[in-house]
Structures are given as C-alpha cells and as structure tokens.
Design a protein around this motif. Structure first.
Motif, PDB file in Angstrom:
ATOM      1  N   GLN A  94       0.819  -1.204   0.000  1.00  0.00           N
ATOM      2  CA  GLN A  94       0.000   0.000   0.000  1.00  0.00           C
ATOM      3  C   GLN A  94       0.859   1.263   0.000  1.00  0.00           C
ATOM      4  O   GLN A  94       0.538   2.252  -0.649  1.00  0.00           O
ATOM      5  CB  GLN A  94      -0.954  -0.003   1.195  1.00  0.00           C
ATOM      6  CG  GLN A  94      -1.932  -1.153   1.200  1.00  0.00           C
ATOM      7  CD  GLN A  94      -2.804  -1.166  -0.048  1.00  0.00           C
ATOM      8  OE1 GLN A  94      -3.222  -0.138  -0.535  1.00  0.00           O
ATOM      9  NE2 GLN A  94      -3.067  -2.350  -0.554  1.00  0.00           N
ATOM     10  N   VAL A  95       1.957   1.231   0.752  1.00  0.00           N
ATOM     11  CA  VAL A  95       2.861   2.380   0.793  1.00  0.00           C
ATOM     12  C   VAL A  95       3.503   2.585  -0.580  1.00  0.00           C
ATOM     13  O   VAL A  95       3.656   3.724  -1.038  1.00  0.00           O
ATOM     14  CB  VAL A  95       3.934   2.210   1.891  1.00  0.00           C
ATOM     15  CG1 VAL A  95       4.980   3.292   1.814  1.00  0.00           C
ATOM     16  CG2 VAL A  95       3.268   2.196   3.260  1.00  0.00           C
ATOM     17  N   LYS A  97       2.136   1.824  -3.432  1.00  0.00           N
ATOM     18  CA  LYS A  97       1.066   2.390  -4.248  1.00  0.00           C
ATOM     19  C   LYS A  97       0.901   3.880  -3.938  1.00  0.00           C
ATOM     20  O   LYS A  97       0.746   4.705  -4.841  1.00  0.00           O
ATOM     21  CB  LYS A  97      -0.235   1.635  -3.965  1.00  0.00           C
ATOM     22  CG  LYS A  97      -1.391   1.992  -4.843  1.00  0.00           C
ATOM     23  CD  LYS A  97      -2.566   1.076  -4.515  1.00  0.00           C
ATOM     24  CE  LYS A  97      -3.704   1.300  -5.451  1.00  0.00           C
ATOM     25  NZ  LYS A  97      -4.840   0.412  -5.161  1.00  0.00           N
ATOM     26  N   LEU A  98       0.954   4.217  -2.664  1.00  0.00           N
ATOM     27  CA  LEU A  98       0.857   5.610  -2.246  1.00  0.00           C
ATOM     28  C   LEU A  98       2.021   6.414  -2.810  1.00  0.00           C
ATOM     29  O   LEU A  98       1.847   7.529  -3.304  1.00  0.00           O
ATOM     30  CB  LEU A  98       0.841   5.693  -0.719  1.00  0.00           C
ATOM     31  CG  LEU A  98       0.811   7.080  -0.098  1.00  0.00           C
ATOM     32  CD1 LEU A  98      -0.479   7.807  -0.452  1.00  0.00           C
ATOM     33  CD2 LEU A  98       0.956   6.976   1.415  1.00  0.00           C
ATOM     34  N   ASN A  99       3.199   5.835  -2.770  1.00  0.00           N
ATOM     35  CA  ASN A  99       4.391   6.509  -3.280  1.00  0.00           C
ATOM     36  C   ASN A  99       4.278   6.795  -4.773  1.00  0.00           C
ATOM     37  O   ASN A  99       4.623   7.883  -5.226  1.00  0.00           O
ATOM     38  CB  ASN A  99       5.629   5.660  -2.973  1.00  0.00           C
ATOM     39  CG  ASN A  99       6.866   6.493  -2.819  1.00  0.00           C
ATOM     40  OD1 ASN A  99       6.800   7.700  -2.682  1.00  0.00           O
ATOM     41  ND2 ASN A  99       8.006   5.825  -2.820  1.00  0.00           N
ATOM     42  N   GLU A 131      -7.355   5.934  -4.064  1.00  0.00           N
ATOM     43  CA  GLU A 131      -6.081   5.242  -3.918  1.00  0.00           C
ATOM     44  C   GLU A 131      -5.247   5.771  -2.760  1.00  0.00           C
ATOM     45  O   GLU A 131      -4.749   4.996  -1.942  1.00  0.00           O
ATOM     46  CB  GLU A 131      -5.271   5.348  -5.212  1.00  0.00           C
ATOM     47  CG  GLU A 131      -5.905   4.646  -6.390  1.00  0.00           C
ATOM     48  CD  GLU A 131      -5.128   4.834  -7.680  1.00  0.00           C
ATOM     49  OE1 GLU A 131      -3.912   5.114  -7.614  1.00  0.00           O
ATOM     50  OE2 GLU A 131      -5.737   4.720  -8.754  1.00  0.00           O
ATOM     51  N   MET A 132      -5.106   7.086  -2.682  1.00  0.00           N
ATOM     52  CA  MET A 132      -4.195   7.643  -1.691  1.00  0.00           C
ATOM     53  C   MET A 132      -4.841   7.803  -0.309  1.00  0.00           C
ATOM     54  O   MET A 132      -4.264   7.403   0.691  1.00  0.00           O
ATOM     55  CB  MET A 132      -3.640   8.968  -2.195  1.00  0.00           C
ATOM     56  CG  MET A 132      -2.825   8.778  -3.479  1.00  0.00           C
ATOM     57  SD  MET A 132      -2.309  10.293  -4.226  1.00  0.00           S
ATOM     58  CE  MET A 132      -0.970  10.741  -3.150  1.00  0.00           C
ATOM     59  N   VAL A 135      -5.308   4.556   1.768  1.00  0.00           N
ATOM     60  CA  VAL A 135      -4.043   4.045   2.306  1.00  0.00           C
ATOM     61  C   VAL A 135      -3.637   4.856   3.532  1.00  0.00           C
ATOM     62  O   VAL A 135      -3.239   4.297   4.562  1.00  0.00           O
ATOM     63  CB  VAL A 135      -2.935   4.070   1.233  1.00  0.00           C
ATOM     64  CG1 VAL A 135      -1.592   3.720   1.833  1.00  0.00           C
ATOM     65  CG2 VAL A 135      -3.267   3.121   0.104  1.00  0.00           C
ATOM     66  N   LEU A 136      -3.758   6.165   3.437  1.00  0.00           N
ATOM     67  CA  LEU A 136      -3.409   7.010   4.580  1.00  0.00           C
ATOM     68  C   LEU A 136      -4.296   6.717   5.779  1.00  0.00           C
ATOM     69  O   LEU A 136      -3.823   6.646   6.915  1.00  0.00           O
ATOM     70  CB  LEU A 136      -3.526   8.488   4.196  1.00  0.00           C
ATOM     71  CG  LEU A 136      -2.471   8.995   3.220  1.00  0.00           C
ATOM     72  CD1 LEU A 136      -2.810  10.398   2.745  1.00  0.00           C
ATOM     73  CD2 LEU A 136      -1.093   8.962   3.856  1.00  0.00           C
TER      74      LEU A 136
END
Length: 169
Positions: A94-95, A97-99, A131-132, A135-136
């Motif tokens: 997930q991180v 993907k966030l990146n 998406e972001m 995750v956060l």
C-alpha cells in the motif's frame, strides 16, 4: 470510529499552535477551548453545536485546507458512505502504491492550477480519493491501534509495579 473528532482536532491544533488564535476568534479563553477538546474524560467537552463555529474560526485564521483533510473521514461517516476496505496485513504494498500516487501528484502539482481538462482533473481527484486517502486512513488506523496497545501495556506495567510495591513478599 477508532477516535473522536475532538481528539483529532486537539492534537492537530496543538501541533500547529493555533489554539489561542482559534479561541480568540471564538471569543473564549484558550484554556477553555483546550479543555473542551482535550481527550481526558474529566474535562468539559465541546458540544456538537459548537463544532461549526469552531470550524469557521479555523478557516478564518487560514487553516481551512488542512481542516478539510481532517474532517473528510468524519464527514464520510456522517453521510454513511461506504469506505473502500483495504486488505489486512502488510502495508508495504500500500505504501508503494501511495508513493507512486505521490509521484503522479507531484508531476501534476506544478500545473494543476492551470489545468483545463475536466477529465484529467476528475481522474486526479478520483486517484486521491480512492487510492491515496484510503491508504493514509489505513495507516492512521494501524498507528492508532499500536498507540492504544502501547498505552494499555504501560498501564498494566504501572499497575503491576504499584501492586508489587504495596504488597511486598
């Protein structure tokens, strides 16, 4: 909800050091506002009818965008929106993907204020929301759970020490 809106606002306002400015806008003492937002049970609590004036005061001093991000989760729950569930377990994918999402966002940031393509703006907004942000929020829940576990553990250790000190063998 794993934590309250007043807890989130309390932590954020103290971190940003805006409690006194917000209290001044509301016409209350800083200590009163801080006490109403403080998570401890024995403090007076902010009433629901005081939340809107509080948010208006925060916007008035120039922190509206940050406030919007904080309130997003609470507003979604009030509107009974279904949140997209993230798989349990390892957050590393997930991180990542966030990146990659942040990379896309940083590419767009320079020219987003001049973008005229409605479809591209909608796609960017959708990426942020689907998406972001999830995750956060998942990472925030994981951290919150970990903090609660640590607090419980330290309370257990403290009470064990107190019992040991009062009941010597």
């Amino acid at each position: 909800m794993p934590f309250s809106i007043t807890d989130a606002l309390y932590e954020w306002m103290h971190k940003r050091r805006i409690v006194s400015a917000v209290a001044q806008c509301l016409g209350v003492k800083e200590s009163t506002l801080s006490s109403e937002l403080h998570p401890a049970r024995y403090h007076a609590k902010l009433g629901a009818d005081e939340l809107i004036p509080l948010c208006e005061a925060i916007r008035q001093i120039g922190y509206g965008h940050e406030l919007r991000g904080i309130l997003h989760r609470f507003i979604s729950e009030l509107e009974n929106e279904e949140s997209r569930e993230l798989p349990e377990g390892d957050l590393i994918p997930q991180v990542l993907k966030l990146n990659s999402g942040l990379g896309t966002l940083s590419e767009c940031a320079a020219h987003v204020s001049r973008m005229d393509d409605e479809a591209e703006l909608i796609q960017l907004r959708t990426m942020l929301r689907t998406e972001m942000l999830p995750v956060l929020l998942k990472m925030e829940d994981t951290i919150e759970h970990r903090l609660k576990t640590i607090c419980k553990r330290s309370q257990t250790v403290s009470s064990s020490i107190a019992v040991a000190l009062t009941n010597p063998k």
